[in-house]
Scaffold this motif. Sequence first.
Motif, mmCIF file in Angstrom:
data_model
loop_
_atom_site.group_PDB
_atom_site.id
_atom_site.type_symbol
_atom_site.label_atom_id
_atom_site.label_comp_id
_atom_site.label_asym_id
_atom_site.label_seq_id
_atom_site.Cartn_x
_atom_site.Cartn_y
_atom_site.Cartn_z
ATOM 1 N N LEU A 43 7.233 -4.012 -0.397
ATOM 2 C CA LEU A 43 5.898 -4.503 -0.071
ATOM 3 C C LEU A 43 5.365 -3.556 0.991
ATOM 4 O O LEU A 43 5.976 -3.400 2.040
ATOM 5 C CB LEU A 43 5.950 -5.926 0.486
ATOM 6 C CG LEU A 43 4.563 -6.451 0.863
ATOM 7 C CD1 LEU A 43 4.070 -7.415 -0.197
ATOM 8 C CD2 LEU A 43 4.590 -7.132 2.202
ATOM 9 N N TYR A 67 3.987 -9.711 -8.030
ATOM 10 C CA TYR A 67 4.323 -10.536 -6.874
ATOM 11 C C TYR A 67 4.009 -11.982 -7.241
ATOM 12 O O TYR A 67 3.186 -12.237 -8.117
ATOM 13 C CB TYR A 67 3.488 -10.142 -5.652
ATOM 14 C CG TYR A 67 3.806 -8.767 -5.123
ATOM 15 C CD1 TYR A 67 4.874 -8.574 -4.251
ATOM 16 C CD2 TYR A 67 3.042 -7.667 -5.485
ATOM 17 C CE1 TYR A 67 5.165 -7.312 -3.759
ATOM 18 C CE2 TYR A 67 3.328 -6.405 -4.992
ATOM 19 C CZ TYR A 67 4.391 -6.237 -4.134
ATOM 20 O OH TYR A 67 4.673 -4.984 -3.650
ATOM 21 N N LEU A 101 6.686 -14.350 -0.325
ATOM 22 C CA LEU A 101 6.325 -13.631 -1.541
ATOM 23 C C LEU A 101 7.598 -13.265 -2.284
ATOM 24 O O LEU A 101 8.554 -12.783 -1.680
ATOM 25 C CB LEU A 101 5.573 -12.339 -1.221
ATOM 26 C CG LEU A 101 4.121 -12.447 -0.809
ATOM 27 C CD1 LEU A 101 3.600 -11.090 -0.353
ATOM 28 C CD2 LEU A 101 3.281 -12.965 -1.954
ATOM 29 N N VAL A 132 9.694 -11.529 2.152
ATOM 30 C CA VAL A 132 9.592 -10.908 0.841
ATOM 31 C C VAL A 132 10.964 -10.889 0.168
ATOM 32 O O VAL A 132 11.903 -10.279 0.678
ATOM 33 C CB VAL A 132 9.045 -9.469 0.971
ATOM 34 C CG1 VAL A 132 8.715 -8.889 -0.388
ATOM 35 C CG2 VAL A 132 7.831 -9.425 1.881
#
Length: 172
Positions: A99, A72, A64, A89
Amino acid sequence: MKGNTMRIDLVRTAVLAALLALPAAALAHGTADHAKKASAPISTEEHPFGVEGDPKKASRTIKLAMDDTMHYSDAQIRVAQGETITFVVTNKGKLMHELVLGTEDELKQHAELMLKNPGMEHDEPYMAHVKPGTTERITWKFTKPGTFLYGCLVAGHFEAGMKGTIVVAARK
């Protein structure tokens, strides 16, 4: 419908402008290093959305990205009940982002708390605090079916729309 979209865009723009006007310390979400120590034991604490997962047992990795547009790279993720996922992330923005996994109510309550206390520090296995230009990981086992959220709870980011949905399909 068109009017609602325009209002949402205006609210997002206003929130982003307010965030950019805040001092850097308020955007930092505390000053502590939030990275989980490699030697820390895996938590067995059960949450409505699952339990911390063992990275060695992850069935897949989901990447992500997030940035200063308060989005996102994926708005929805699908997983199976019992699946262990490692989230990688990456913060492509210039602001601190994170997140945080949770239920809708939990994330909304926490986001409100963060608006009142932007420097609040915490470190939980379902949170990744990602400094600009860096990448963090969360490994999570989704033990219960349902729809859960992930979001950035840095003051104002969640309210600006920085969130996504995780749909956990029941085991057949």
